[in-house]
Design a protein around this motif. Structure first.
Motif, PDB file in Angstrom:
ATOM      1  N   THR A 112     -53.388 -13.363  10.283  1.00  0.00           N
ATOM      2  CA  THR A 112     -53.400 -12.479  11.460  1.00  0.00           C
ATOM      3  C   THR A 112     -52.871 -11.081  11.121  1.00  0.00           C
ATOM      4  N   ASN A 113     -51.961 -10.992  10.124  1.00  0.00           N
ATOM      5  CA  ASN A 113     -51.457  -9.666   9.708  1.00  0.00           C
ATOM      6  C   ASN A 113     -52.608  -8.752   9.327  1.00  0.00           C
ATOM      7  N   THR A 114     -53.484  -9.288   8.457  1.00  0.00           N
ATOM      8  CA  THR A 114     -54.614  -8.495   7.952  1.00  0.00           C
ATOM      9  C   THR A 114     -55.534  -8.089   9.092  1.00  0.00           C
ATOM     10  N   VAL A 115     -55.809  -9.033  10.004  1.00  0.00           N
ATOM     11  CA  VAL A 115     -56.706  -8.762  11.124  1.00  0.00           C
ATOM     12  C   VAL A 115     -56.129  -7.638  11.993  1.00  0.00           C
ATOM     13  N   ALA A 116     -54.839  -7.765  12.324  1.00  0.00           N
ATOM     14  CA  ALA A 116     -54.211  -6.749  13.177  1.00  0.00           C
ATOM     15  C   ALA A 116     -54.175  -5.394  12.487  1.00  0.00           C
ATOM     16  N   GLU A 118     -62.289  -9.653  14.790  1.00  0.00           N
ATOM     17  CA  GLU A 118     -61.610 -10.571  15.714  1.00  0.00           C
ATOM     18  C   GLU A 118     -61.126 -11.775  14.922  1.00  0.00           C
ATOM     19  N   PHE A 119     -60.017 -12.354  15.390  1.00  0.00           N
ATOM     20  CA  PHE A 119     -59.461 -13.552  14.748  1.00  0.00           C
ATOM     21  C   PHE A 119     -59.776 -14.759  15.613  1.00  0.00           C
ATOM     22  N   ILE A 120     -60.231 -15.862  14.994  1.00  0.00           N
ATOM     23  CA  ILE A 120     -60.363 -17.090  15.786  1.00  0.00           C
ATOM     24  C   ILE A 120     -59.620 -18.226  15.088  1.00  0.00           C
ATOM     25  N   GLU A 170     -48.475  -7.891  22.687  1.00  0.00           N
ATOM     26  CA  GLU A 170     -49.873  -8.251  22.976  1.00  0.00           C
ATOM     27  C   GLU A 170     -50.758  -8.273  21.726  1.00  0.00           C
ATOM     28  N   THR A 171     -50.446  -7.384  20.766  1.00  0.00           N
ATOM     29  CA  THR A 171     -51.346  -7.203  19.619  1.00  0.00           C
ATOM     30  C   THR A 171     -51.369  -8.395  18.658  1.00  0.00           C
ATOM     31  N   LEU A 172     -50.386  -9.292  18.768  1.00  0.00           N
ATOM     32  CA  LEU A 172     -50.386 -10.476  17.888  1.00  0.00           C
ATOM     33  C   LEU A 172     -51.425 -11.475  18.397  1.00  0.00           C
ATOM     34  N   ASP A 173     -51.958 -12.280  17.491  1.00  0.00           N
ATOM     35  CA  ASP A 173     -52.963 -13.266  17.894  1.00  0.00           C
ATOM     36  C   ASP A 173     -52.343 -14.589  18.353  1.00  0.00           C
TER      37      ASP A 173
END
Lengths: 342, 287
Positions: free
Chosen positions: A229-233, A243-245, A304-307
């Motif tokens: 999720t770090n990389t995605v954000a 987007e992360f799923i 909010e920005t964390l997945d």
């Protein structure tokens, strides 16, 4: 009576001269050297942890920028003369370093912020400073329907846009193990996933080094990958369509841990450094853009920005036993080299 | 001593004081010869934990067709880089030779500019150029030359293209130096005696500039075969070369004996290439 002749004097002076060339380490009271991952981690720890440590304990920290595997290799090569006081590691290298006896034991009573960390995240030899969450990242503009799980990566239209990476990193290793599970394998049987990888490799958009993945995604060379999720954000923060799923079998979580190096010069300062890193002020700051690190301090309110929405989610995610993985990893890497290359 | 001084282009009769060479000699001993000896020693351990002596690491490396292919691919990459830089450097060097001083200064600036940028930056710039939605593919599709994007990243072709640009200054600089020293009368005489431009190039210019080309080829070959960053970033994991294999075995797998064998192999592979070029130079001078 000891006589010193000119030759001995010259030899001694020469030895002193050579010694002065050796890298100096911070060993004064009120200072320490800590290894840190290059990139976002280094920026975060220089920008947030170092000032917080200076403010709370008056301690200066010098950072040595190294990936996890490089830290372990460096300490092993130094053979008892630690090049830094503190490690930051992922589970794989941490298990290898633990087996090699490179850690000082951790006394949790010396950490004022210890009680604010969920149970189990402070162990006999390490302190968790961040949770990583691994799953699938995709470009929502390139696919009509998002992928649902690991098996989708091997099907059209996803496989043609897939970026593959091997067992060199923690996130790569655990992702491939999860893929093996959906094809009937396990953490000790990756046979089924190798069969799928062999079929996928000719279709995949890229087979790349882990560090190259974000860049390839940004450049549109790949549109789907497994990552944290770090990389995605971070990519999202740069305006990349991503987007992360969480795969239907569950997202993967693992911890990044801080450890005191065996024989470290600045053990007291290292405790203060670890304590500052897990404090609620620092953890609250590290979860924001551009760092996007999932916090581990119970007092922190998630942004909010964390997945993920709450730390309780971590307990429901998939975890792995690295003492089982590590002995097999060399063989997997060799096999990936041989079978998944051109 | 005088003979040695004369042979090395020094002043005949001048005394060479060994103490002047001592700092460099000792540094070389401490920081190259000693680690090299350690590396050689480590390669004779049979296991990753370095508990047993044996030739296992050597037999595993040379007994496996995959690793033999890695050696071959690494050599091939060096050869391709030398060929590509040669094909592009000679015309540019000829243009440079025929230009006035102002154009020459501009050319030198353009040639040297890439050297002022980090190889990491240049490598990542090639990702932007070669990627699926990169500059090159956008241009080709815009011109209607291709309907779908070409796959250039992660291919040997893409890697050779990038290495050609990255290593080009190393080929050009020695070539330009020797071109400028070449006697124009020899070229003019060849043309006056009726030789075509091509014949003049192959019979006069090429033999006279061969020492410069050999120096450039040596630098390009050594640099391309050991270009860890470019190989891993542009070649990706589909293409395995010795430098990335060494990194993987030493830093990820912790199998230092095997990494030592791969390191020594890379060292001797590069040395063999350099010696072959040196031999070619001697052969060219005597024939």
């Amino acid at each position: 009576m000891t006589q010193i002749n000119r030759r001995d004097l010259l030899a001694g002076a020469g030895a002193l001269g050579l010694a002065s060339l050796l890298p100096m380490r911070a060993s004064a009271a009120g200072s320490l050297t800590a290894a840190i991952y290059p990139g976002t981690w280094e920026e975060a720890y220089r920008g947030v942890v170092a000032p917080a440590l200076k403010k709370s304990a008056g301690i200066d920290v010098a950072f040595d920028s190294l990936f996890a595997v490089d830290q372990v290799a460096k300490v092993r090569a130094a053979r008892g003369v630690p090049p830094f006081d503190c490690f930051v590691l992922d589970p794989g290298p941490a298990a290898a370093a633990m087996a090699a006896g490179l850690f000082e034991p951790i006394d949790a009573s010396k950490l004022a912020n210890g009680p604010k960390v969920p149970a189990g995240l402070i162990t006999s030899h390490g302190v968790t400073c961040n949770a990583q969450v691994v799953g699938i990242a995709y470009n929502p503009k390139k696919f009509a329907t998002p992928p649902k799980g690991w098996a989708d990566l091997f099907k059209s239209p996803y496989v043609e846009r897939l970026g593959l990476t091997g067992f060199q990193t923690t996130f790569g290793t655990v992702s491939i193990i999860e893929m093996a599970k959906v094809f009937g394998g396990s953490a000790t049987n990756v046979e089924p996933v190798f069969a799928e990888l062999k079929k996928a490799v000719s279709k995949a958009a890229a087979v790349a080094a882990p560090a190259a993945m974000p860049g390839l995604f940004q450049q549109g060379q790949i549109d789907i990958m497994y990552t944290n999720t770090n990389t995605v954000a971070t990519l999202k923060g740069r305006g990349v369509d991503i987007e992360f799923i969480k795969p239907e079998t569950g997202a993967i979580t693992f911890q990044t841990t801080l450890h005191i190096v065996k024989g470290a010069d600045n053990v007291a300062s290292a405790y203060k450094y670890i304590d500052a890193a897990i404090s609620s002020e620092v953890q609250a700051e590290l979860q924001k853009q551009p760092y996007n690190m999932v916090p581990i301090n119970k007092d922190v309110k998630l942004v909010e920005t964390l997945d993920i929405k709450s730390l309780d989610e971590l307990a429901t995610m998939v975890t792995h036993d690295w003492t089982v993985i590590n002995p097999q990893r060399a063989a997997w890497i060799e096999r990936f080299n041989k079978e998944i290359t051109k | 001593m005088a003979a040695a001084a004369a042979a090395s282009g020094g002043v005949p009769g001048a005394r060479v004081d060994w103490r002047l060479a001592a700092p460099l000699g000792l540094t070389y001993l401490a920081f190259f010869a000693a680690p090299f000896a350690i590396l050689l020693g480590i390669s004779f351990y049979a296991d990753a934990e370095q508990t047993r002596l044996g030739l296992d690491s050597w037999t595993k490396f040379y007994g496996d067709a995959f690793y033999r292919k890695v050696i071959f691919d690494t050599l091939k990459l060096g050869v391709f880089a030398v060929l590509a830089t040669t094909l592009l450097a000679y015309p540019l060097a000829l243009v440079f030779r025929a230009s006035g001083p102002r154009v020459q200064r501009l050319l030198i600036f353009i040639i040297l500019m890439p050297l002022l940028t980090s190889v990491v930056i240049r490598t990542f710039a090639w990702i932007v150029i070669l990627a699926r939605e990169g500059v090159l593919n956008q241009t080709l599709m815009g011109l209607g030359l291709t309907a779908t994007p070409l796959n250039l990243l992660q291919t040997e072709l893409g890697l050779v293209i990038a290495l050609t640009q990255i290593e080009m200054p190393l080929m050009l600089l020695p070539l330009l130096t020797i071109m400028n020293q070449m006697d124009q009368n020899l070229v003019d005489a060849s043309r006056a005696l009726g030789a075509s431009k091509w014949r003049t190039f192959f019979r006069v210019i090429l033999p006279l500039t061969l020492p410069g080309w050999i120096a450039g080829a040596t630098l390009v070959f050594a640099s391309a075969t050991t270009a860890f960053i470019s190989q891993s970033v542009i070649g990706g994991a589909r293409l395995v070369y010795l430098p990335s294999l060494i990194w993987q075995q030493s830093m990820v797998v912790y199998n230092w004996p095997f990494a030592a064998v791969a390191s020594l192999t890379l060292l001797f592979t590069v040395l063999a290439g350099i010696m072959a070029l040196g031999w070619l130079g001697r052969f060219a001078r005597t024939s």
